[in-house]
Design a protein around this motif. Structure first.
Motif, PDB file in Angstrom:
ATOM      1  N   LEU A   1      53.985 160.518  47.393  1.00 16.88           N
ATOM      2  CA  LEU A   1      55.159 159.802  45.927  1.00 16.88           C
ATOM      3  C   LEU A   1      55.105 162.115  45.723  1.00 16.88           C
ATOM      4  N   SER A   2      56.108 162.904  45.886  1.00 17.73           N
ATOM      5  CA  SER A   2      56.941 164.796  44.835  1.00 17.73           C
ATOM      6  C   SER A   2      57.590 164.275  43.913  1.00 17.73           C
ATOM      7  N   ALA A   3      57.609 164.926  43.260  1.00 16.13           N
ATOM      8  CA  ALA A   3      58.497 165.112  41.944  1.00 16.13           C
ATOM      9  C   ALA A   3      58.299 167.190  41.443  1.00 16.13           C
ATOM     10  N   PHE A   4      59.088 167.739  41.361  1.00 11.80           N
ATOM     11  CA  PHE A   4      59.032 168.763  40.994  1.00 11.80           C
ATOM     12  C   PHE A   4      58.518 170.063  42.268  1.00 11.80           C
ATOM     13  N   ASP A   5      58.650 169.573  43.345  1.00 12.07           N
ATOM     14  CA  ASP A   5      58.053 170.682  44.538  1.00 12.07           C
ATOM     15  C   ASP A   5      56.182 170.152  44.620  1.00 12.07           C
ATOM     16  N   VAL A   6      55.944 169.438  43.623  1.00 12.73           N
ATOM     17  CA  VAL A   6      54.329 169.005  43.558  1.00 12.73           C
ATOM     18  C   VAL A   6      54.481 167.807  44.188  1.00 12.73           C
ATOM     19  N   VAL A   7      53.467 168.063  44.369  1.00 17.48           N
ATOM     20  CA  VAL A   7      52.656 166.283  45.847  1.00 17.48           C
ATOM     21  C   VAL A   7      51.967 165.674  44.676  1.00 17.48           C
ATOM     22  N   LEU A   8      51.817 164.568  44.273  1.00 13.27           N
ATOM     23  CA  LEU A   8      50.910 163.775  43.520  1.00 13.27           C
ATOM     24  C   LEU A   8      50.241 162.557  44.338  1.00 13.27           C
ATOM     25  N   PRO A   9      48.848 162.813  43.555  1.00 10.13           N
ATOM     26  CA  PRO A   9      47.975 162.161  44.158  1.00 10.13           C
ATOM     27  C   PRO A   9      47.882 160.614  44.318  1.00 10.13           C
ATOM     28  N   THR A  10      48.700 159.605  44.081  1.00  5.04           N
ATOM     29  CA  THR A  10      48.480 158.744  44.598  1.00  5.04           C
ATOM     30  C   THR A  10      49.780 158.013  45.056  1.00  5.04           C
ATOM     31  N   PRO A  11      49.274 157.758  46.502  1.00  4.68           N
ATOM     32  CA  PRO A  11      50.940 157.429  47.181  1.00  4.68           C
ATOM     33  C   PRO A  11      51.305 156.216  46.726  1.00  4.68           C
ATOM     34  N   ILE A  12      52.226 155.968  47.200  1.00  6.93           N
ATOM     35  CA  ILE A  12      53.292 154.414  47.157  1.00  6.93           C
ATOM     36  C   ILE A  12      53.694 153.787  48.004  1.00  6.93           C
ATOM     37  N   PRO A  13      51.936 152.676  47.708  1.00  6.64           N
ATOM     38  CA  PRO A  13      52.461 152.057  49.302  1.00  6.64           C
ATOM     39  C   PRO A  13      53.388 150.671  49.984  1.00  6.64           C
ATOM     40  N   GLY A  14      53.460 151.200  50.896  1.00  3.17           N
ATOM     41  CA  GLY A  14      54.409 150.530  51.391  1.00  3.17           C
ATOM     42  C   GLY A  14      56.329 151.963  51.446  1.00  3.17           C
ATOM     43  N   LYS A  15      55.663 152.664  50.596  1.00  5.42           N
ATOM     44  CA  LYS A  15      57.347 152.887  50.364  1.00  5.42           C
ATOM     45  C   LYS A  15      57.474 153.794  51.622  1.00  5.42           C
ATOM     46  N   GLY A  16      56.982 154.201  52.753  1.00  7.69           N
ATOM     47  CA  GLY A  16      57.500 154.982  53.814  1.00  7.69           C
ATOM     48  C   GLY A  16      58.112 153.322  54.951  1.00  7.69           C
TER      49      GLY A  16
END
Length: 113
Positions: free
Chosen positions: A14-29
């Motif tokens: 997950l990214s926001a404002f050009d920063v990749v956040l540390p916790t992914p969202i399971p199944g998002k891909g």
């Protein structure tokens, strides 16, 4: 892959404002890949797309197959069109009212149209 095809793998990051956040969202891909494939299939009679019909699991090593299952597509390598689209929604329910009235991050989460 080669000069004519690419393997696109959609991650759970997950990214926001050009920063990749540390916790992914399971199944998002997998969800994003399924939604994209639905629309590519639905609209293929209207406009051609870049899909090749090649199963992604057949173009990776055996130990990588689990990583691409349900979250990858093999596409034709094409020249991109430099177009960007931004979609915004206005929340009208209680959650939207709470976000709009909040002082924290309200400017980023809500923009009145």
């Amino acid at each position: 892959m080669d000069d004519e095809r690419l393997l696109i793998v959609t991650t759970d990051r997950l990214s926001a404002f050009d920063v990749v956040l540390p916790t992914p969202i399971p199944g998002k891909g997998a969800v994003l890949t399924a939604v994209s494939n639905f629309w590519f299939d639905k609209l293929k009679h209207i406009i051609p797309n870049q899909l090749t019909g090649i199963d992604p699991e057949t173009v990776v090593a055996e130990n990588e197959r689990k990583q691409v299952t349900g979250r990858a597509i093999v596409v034709k390598k094409l020249k991109p069109l430099p177009i960007e689209a931004i979609v915004r929604a206005i929340w009208s329910d209680q959650a939207g009212r709470n976000i709009r009235s909040s002082r924290a991050c309200a400017a980023f989460l809500y923009q009145q149209v």
